[in-house]
Design an enzyme around this catalytic site. Structure first.
Site, PDB file in Angstrom:
ATOM      1  N   THR A 299      58.617 -35.693 -16.503  1.00 54.09           N
ATOM      2  CA  THR A 299      59.237 -37.011 -16.629  1.00 54.09           C
ATOM      3  C   THR A 299      58.343 -38.121 -16.107  1.00 54.09           C
ATOM      4  O   THR A 299      58.313 -39.219 -16.676  1.00 54.09           O
ATOM      5  CB  THR A 299      60.581 -37.033 -15.874  1.00 54.09           C
TER       6      THR A 299
ATOM      7  N   THR B 116      60.357 -31.829 -13.195  1.00 52.62           N
ATOM      8  CA  THR B 116      61.236 -31.348 -12.125  1.00 52.62           C
ATOM      9  C   THR B 116      61.992 -30.063 -12.463  1.00 52.62           C
ATOM     10  O   THR B 116      62.363 -29.314 -11.557  1.00 52.62           O
ATOM     11  CB  THR B 116      62.264 -32.435 -11.748  1.00 52.62           C
ATOM     12  N   ASP B 117      62.235 -29.800 -13.746  1.00 53.71           N
ATOM     13  CA  ASP B 117      63.125 -28.691 -14.095  1.00 53.71           C
ATOM     14  C   ASP B 117      62.616 -27.333 -13.621  1.00 53.71           C
ATOM     15  O   ASP B 117      63.401 -26.488 -13.184  1.00 53.71           O
ATOM     16  CB  ASP B 117      63.371 -28.653 -15.605  1.00 53.71           C
TER      17      ASP B 117
ATOM     18  N   LYS C 284      65.725 -27.280  -6.877  1.00 53.20           N
ATOM     19  CA  LYS C 284      66.338 -28.470  -7.479  1.00 53.20           C
ATOM     20  C   LYS C 284      67.849 -28.319  -7.405  1.00 53.20           C
ATOM     21  O   LYS C 284      68.422 -27.394  -7.972  1.00 53.20           O
ATOM     22  CB  LYS C 284      65.886 -28.654  -8.928  1.00 53.20           C
TER      23      LYS C 284
ATOM     24  N   TYR D 194      79.431  -5.218   4.011  1.00 53.80           N
ATOM     25  CA  TYR D 194      80.495  -4.647   3.189  1.00 53.80           C
ATOM     26  C   TYR D 194      80.039  -3.356   2.502  1.00 53.80           C
ATOM     27  O   TYR D 194      78.842  -3.116   2.327  1.00 53.80           O
ATOM     28  CB  TYR D 194      80.940  -5.652   2.132  1.00 53.80           C
TER      29      TYR D 194
END
Length: 332
Positions: free
Chosen positions: A13, A86-87, A157, A278
């Site tokens: 971007t 950024t993704d 992110k 557990y």
């Protein structure tokens, strides 16, 4: 004497322009040179284009070449900044943390939520932070975003639109910027544990999926049938998976015995797994599943890809995965 910083552009971007079909990376590093010079202060910057793509189009082979390029020029610069979308930025920063383990200079990945051409963008401040962290001479792989610096293998992110898009998961920020300047928490910086050696191999036979109620064990059999060697599972809570009705853990037992490496993490963003609490977690550990502990999903997945790229020996895989390699998980 001014610090010498290399800025490598991969797109995203920050370098995007509006086209007919929407925003796409379109600015070269030279198109952004004026803006980058404005935020570089007294550092001496050099710039180069590595690629120019939306980070959804960044793949493991790109990590290999990027790590190789950084390795080649690490002794010619005081620090390196990587501009990235950024993704998938957190996946890249995590994998570079392993491929460039013990690197002798700062490598800082940054990006933005708005293009550098937008007058209200976050791009300039993120680049300013990244450049000055790269000039700090504190070695390691980091992410610079929204006036904070995060260890590369702890970044994730967490917001899709906000400027505060990234957080440090289960680990303190490496640095923050305020009216007092940049404050670096040196105690949070992992110590180098040896000499640097480029290690940019990986396995592409790794899969990741998220547990959900009703998931069927046949999914495990399908993944194994396609030749995958590693599986990372985002399980419930502190590592829960079903073993009644659809015996998911039973299916994992079969593929582990056949040689697949299975790592169990959590869908929860914070605090990690604790599989010895557990019955379901204890069952998974008993069949040989590995525990992601407090790693991010990005770090847990890329670490598995990286290790399987180095060895297929089951004992070595288990040993490597249990060791804190780059600050990605808490020490036992």
């Amino acid at each position: 004497m001014s610090r010498k910083i290399l800025i490598i552009n991969t797109g995203g971007t920050l370098s995007s322009v509006m086209k007919k079909n929407g925003l796409i990376p379109g600015l070269s590093i030279h198109d952004m040179q004026k803006e980058l010079q404005m935020v570089s202060g007294d550092t001496d910057i050099e710039i180069e284009d590595f690629c120019s793509v939306d980070s959804a189009n960044i793949f493991p082979e790109d990590w290999c070449e990027l790590a190789k390029r950084i390795s080649e020029c690490r002794n010619d610069y005081d620090g390196i900044v990587v501009i990235h979308g950024t993704d998938t930025l957190a996946y890249t920063s995590s994998m570079l943390s392993f491929m460039l383990r013990n690197i002798n200079i700062p490598v800082v990945i940054t990006g933005s939520q708005l293009s550098i051409t937008n007058p209200v963008a976050d791009a300039m401040e993120n680049c300013r932070c990244a450049i000055h962290m790269a000039a700090s001479r504190i070695p390691g792989v980091f992410v610079a975003f929204n006036r904070k610096v995060i260890l590369g293998c702890r970044a994730s992110k967490v917001r899709s639109l906000s400027f505060d898009a990234f957080e440090s998961i289960n680990y303190p920020n490496i640095a923050t910027i305020s009216s007092l300047g940049m404050k670096i928490e040196t105690a949070a910086v992992p110590e180098r544990t040896g000499i640097f050696k480029l290690s940019n191999t990986y396995s592409d036979k790794v899969c990741m999926f998220k547990m959900f109620p009703g998931i069927h064990r046949s999914l495990i059999e399908s993944i194994a049938g396609q030749g995958y060697k590693g599986l990372y599972i985002e399980a419930y809570g502190i590592g829960g998976m079903p073993f009644i009705k659809h015996d998911f853990i039973g299916a994992l037992d079969k593929v582990i015995q056949e040689g697949m490496t299975v790592v169990v993490g959590t869908q929860c963003r914070y605090e990690g797994t604790k599989m010895d609490v557990y019955e379901t977690g204890k069952r998974a550990m008993a069949i040989g599943a590995l525990e992601a502990r407090d790693m991010t999903s990005e770090a847990a997945l890329t670490k598995l890809m990286w290790i399987l790229g180095m060895t297929e020996d089951v004992k070595e895989i288990r040993d490597y995965y249990s060791i804190n390699m780059a600050g990605e998980m808490a020490k036992i």
